[in-house]
Scaffold this motif. Structure first.
Motif, PDB file in Angstrom:
ATOM      1  N   VAL A  82       0.853  -1.186   0.000  1.00 54.76           N
ATOM      2  CA  VAL A  82       0.000   0.000   0.000  1.00 54.76           C
ATOM      3  C   VAL A  82       0.893   1.240   0.000  1.00 54.76           C
ATOM      4  O   VAL A  82       1.844   1.349   0.772  1.00 54.76           O
ATOM      5  CB  VAL A  82      -0.937  -0.001   1.226  1.00 54.76           C
ATOM      6  CG1 VAL A  82      -1.669   1.334   1.347  1.00 54.76           C
ATOM      7  CG2 VAL A  82      -1.927  -1.155   1.134  1.00 54.76           C
ATOM      8  N   GLY A  83       0.592   2.157  -0.928  1.00 54.92           N
ATOM      9  CA  GLY A  83       1.407   3.353  -1.080  1.00 54.92           C
ATOM     10  C   GLY A  83       2.437   3.255  -2.186  1.00 54.92           C
ATOM     11  O   GLY A  83       3.137   4.229  -2.459  1.00 54.92           O
ATOM     12  N   PHE A  84       2.481   2.096  -2.859  1.00 51.72           N
ATOM     13  CA  PHE A  84       3.515   1.853  -3.856  1.00 51.72           C
ATOM     14  C   PHE A  84       2.915   1.175  -5.094  1.00 51.72           C
ATOM     15  O   PHE A  84       1.864   0.555  -5.039  1.00 51.72           O
ATOM     16  CB  PHE A  84       4.625   0.972  -3.259  1.00 51.72           C
ATOM     17  CG  PHE A  84       5.339   1.620  -2.110  1.00 51.72           C
ATOM     18  CD1 PHE A  84       6.518   2.314  -2.315  1.00 51.72           C
ATOM     19  CD2 PHE A  84       4.812   1.558  -0.825  1.00 51.72           C
ATOM     20  CE1 PHE A  84       7.164   2.928  -1.264  1.00 51.72           C
ATOM     21  CE2 PHE A  84       5.464   2.171   0.234  1.00 51.72           C
ATOM     22  CZ  PHE A  84       6.637   2.864   0.010  1.00 51.72           C
ATOM     23  N   GLY A  85       3.634   1.289  -6.206  1.00 52.90           N
ATOM     24  CA  GLY A  85       3.232   0.600  -7.419  1.00 52.90           C
ATOM     25  C   GLY A  85       1.827   0.953  -7.854  1.00 52.90           C
ATOM     26  O   GLY A  85       1.412   2.107  -7.868  1.00 52.90           O
ATOM     27  N   LYS A  86       1.068  -0.077  -8.212  1.00 57.19           N
ATOM     28  CA  LYS A  86      -0.307   0.107  -8.665  1.00 57.19           C
ATOM     29  C   LYS A  86      -1.318   0.028  -7.526  1.00 57.19           C
ATOM     30  O   LYS A  86      -2.519   0.126  -7.761  1.00 57.19           O
ATOM     31  CB  LYS A  86      -0.648  -0.943  -9.733  1.00 57.19           C
ATOM     32  CG  LYS A  86       0.181  -0.828 -11.012  1.00 57.19           C
ATOM     33  CD  LYS A  86      -0.274  -1.852 -12.055  1.00 57.19           C
ATOM     34  CE  LYS A  86       0.530  -1.734 -13.344  1.00 57.19           C
ATOM     35  NZ  LYS A  86       0.065  -2.690 -14.380  1.00 57.19           N
ATOM     36  N   SER A  87      -0.840  -0.174  -6.306  1.00 60.11           N
ATOM     37  CA  SER A  87      -1.744  -0.196  -5.155  1.00 60.11           C
ATOM     38  C   SER A  87      -2.164   1.226  -4.784  1.00 60.11           C
ATOM     39  O   SER A  87      -1.486   2.205  -5.116  1.00 60.11           O
ATOM     40  CB  SER A  87      -1.070  -0.866  -3.956  1.00 60.11           C
ATOM     41  OG  SER A  87      -0.918  -2.254  -4.165  1.00 60.11           O
ATOM     42  N   ASP A  88      -3.285   1.318  -4.078  1.00 59.10           N
ATOM     43  CA  ASP A  88      -3.766   2.615  -3.625  1.00 59.10           C
ATOM     44  C   ASP A  88      -2.769   3.268  -2.679  1.00 59.10           C
ATOM     45  O   ASP A  88      -1.993   2.580  -1.982  1.00 59.10           O
ATOM     46  CB  ASP A  88      -5.119   2.461  -2.928  1.00 59.10           C
ATOM     47  CG  ASP A  88      -6.272   2.317  -3.911  1.00 59.10           C
ATOM     48  OD1 ASP A  88      -6.061   2.532  -5.121  1.00 59.10           O
ATOM     49  OD2 ASP A  88      -7.389   2.000  -3.454  1.00 59.10           O
ATOM     50  N   LYS A  89      -2.848   4.606  -2.625  1.00 60.88           N
ATOM     51  CA  LYS A  89      -1.888   5.390  -1.858  1.00 60.88           C
ATOM     52  C   LYS A  89      -2.623   6.369  -0.939  1.00 60.88           C
ATOM     53  O   LYS A  89      -3.050   7.433  -1.384  1.00 60.88           O
ATOM     54  CB  LYS A  89      -0.960   6.144  -2.816  1.00 60.88           C
ATOM     55  CG  LYS A  89      -0.168   5.199  -3.707  1.00 60.88           C
ATOM     56  CD  LYS A  89       0.520   5.898  -4.854  1.00 60.88           C
ATOM     57  CE  LYS A  89       1.260   4.871  -5.704  1.00 60.88           C
ATOM     58  NZ  LYS A  89       0.313   3.939  -6.403  1.00 60.88           N
ATOM     59  N   PRO A  90      -2.780   6.017   0.336  1.00 65.29           N
ATOM     60  CA  PRO A  90      -3.302   7.008   1.278  1.00 65.29           C
ATOM     61  C   PRO A  90      -2.491   8.295   1.194  1.00 65.29           C
ATOM     62  O   PRO A  90      -1.264   8.262   1.077  1.00 65.29           O
ATOM     63  CB  PRO A  90      -3.150   6.313   2.635  1.00 65.29           C
ATOM     64  CG  PRO A  90      -3.254   4.849   2.305  1.00 65.29           C
ATOM     65  CD  PRO A  90      -2.551   4.708   0.984  1.00 65.29           C
TER      66      PRO A  90
END
Length: 302
Positions: A82-90
């Motif tokens: 989470v926060g990196f790549g294609k994942s969502d980023k709060p």
């Protein structure tokens, strides 16, 4: 929780990254959901290699290793934290905690439900992945520890880490691609640098990348220190086979391989290696060799 999602167009035409995206939603711990991206390559019935990246990379880091592992008959699951790549980023740095990262990746495993896992972990992939091993040891068959640690804050992290942490907070433009370039011996092409920059269209997407260095437990009373001590108590009682493979040119992690060799019962008698011509991002420098070591390790401990 305010969440940013990198536009898909940022990932078009990346060098040597032909893999299909997969997504799963995990609880954001505040009543919402976060979309986590992962690669799932190779035969689905095969026991998986869980390839976990760290700071400030993403699953692109494993692009040269995945084809070698799948050609040997292995399934590879490579999530983007989470926060990196294609994942969502709060969007807020305060949304990122060590415990939340462990929970989010734990949710991924609980939803995918893999068994007989070979954990291949580097950098924060180890700080998170090793906690998952301690939390659900029945899922893990063996562990490859590569340029990572499970710190409790009871020992100093060293000057190299302190310098990196200071740089990560002070540099005006946090450029992931140049950071990865600087942590390799072989160095990256311009296209590869751009691929590591792709997840971050601007500084607003970098809250996780900026916050990660501050989440490493570096004092005994750090919020994550006790949880990591408890993880070590579990790990020291496990006979899961453990192989260490560290880069000779990684100054931040130098010598930490010996901690695992001493404290992990399953590390006894394994052919641990320090790889020459390899920096912190050894997947870039010696990915083929690391893949071969992992394949041999799986065969030897099956």
């Amino acid at each position: 929780m305010k969440v940013l999602r990198t536009p898909d167009a940022r990932f078009e035409g990346l060098a040597d990254y032909p893999f299909a995206p997969n997504y799963v939603d995990v609880d954001d711990t505040e009543g919402g959901a976060l979309r986590v991206h992962y690669l799932d390559e190779g035969p689905r019935a095969a026991a998986p290699v869980l390839a976990m990246h760290g700071e400030p990379t993403w699953s692109y880091l494993y692009r040269h290793m995945i084809p070698r592992l799948t050609a040997a008959g292995h399934r590879v699951i490579a999530p983007d934290l989470v926060g990196f790549g294609k994942s969502d980023k709060p969007a807020e740095r305060g949304d990122y905690t060590y415990q939340r990262h462990v929970f989010w990746m734990g949710e991924l495993l609980r939803k995918l439900d893999p068994r007989n896992i070979t954990l291949l972990c580097q950098d924060w992939g180890g700080l998170i992945g090793l906690r998952l091993w301690a939390e659900m040891p029945e899922r893990f068959a063996r562990i490859v520890v590569a340029n990572t640690a499970l710190p409790t804050g009871d020992q100093p992290m060293g000057e190299a880490f302190a310098s990196w942490r200071a740089f990560s907070q002070d540099v005006p433009d946090f450029r992931a691609g140049r950071i990865v370039h600087g942590g390799t011996v072989s160095k990256l092409t311009d296209a590869e640098v751009a691929a590591y920059d792709a997840p971050f269209p601007d500084e607003s997407y970098k809250a996780g990348a900026r916050q990660f260095p501050m989440l490493v437990p570096d004092r005994p009373d750090d919020p994550a220190s006790e949880a990591n001590r408890q993880a070590w108590q579990v790990i020291r009682g496990l006979d899961t086979p453990v192989l260490t493979a560290f880069g000779a040119d990684d100054r931040v992690m130098a010598g930490i391989d010996r901690v695992f060799q001493k404290l992990c019962p399953g590390a006894a008698g394994q052919p641990h290696v320090v790889l020459p011509n390899a920096g912190h991002f050894l997947q870039e420098d010696v990915g083929g060799e690391l893949a071969a070591l992992t394949i041999e390790f799986i065969a030897r401990t099956a």
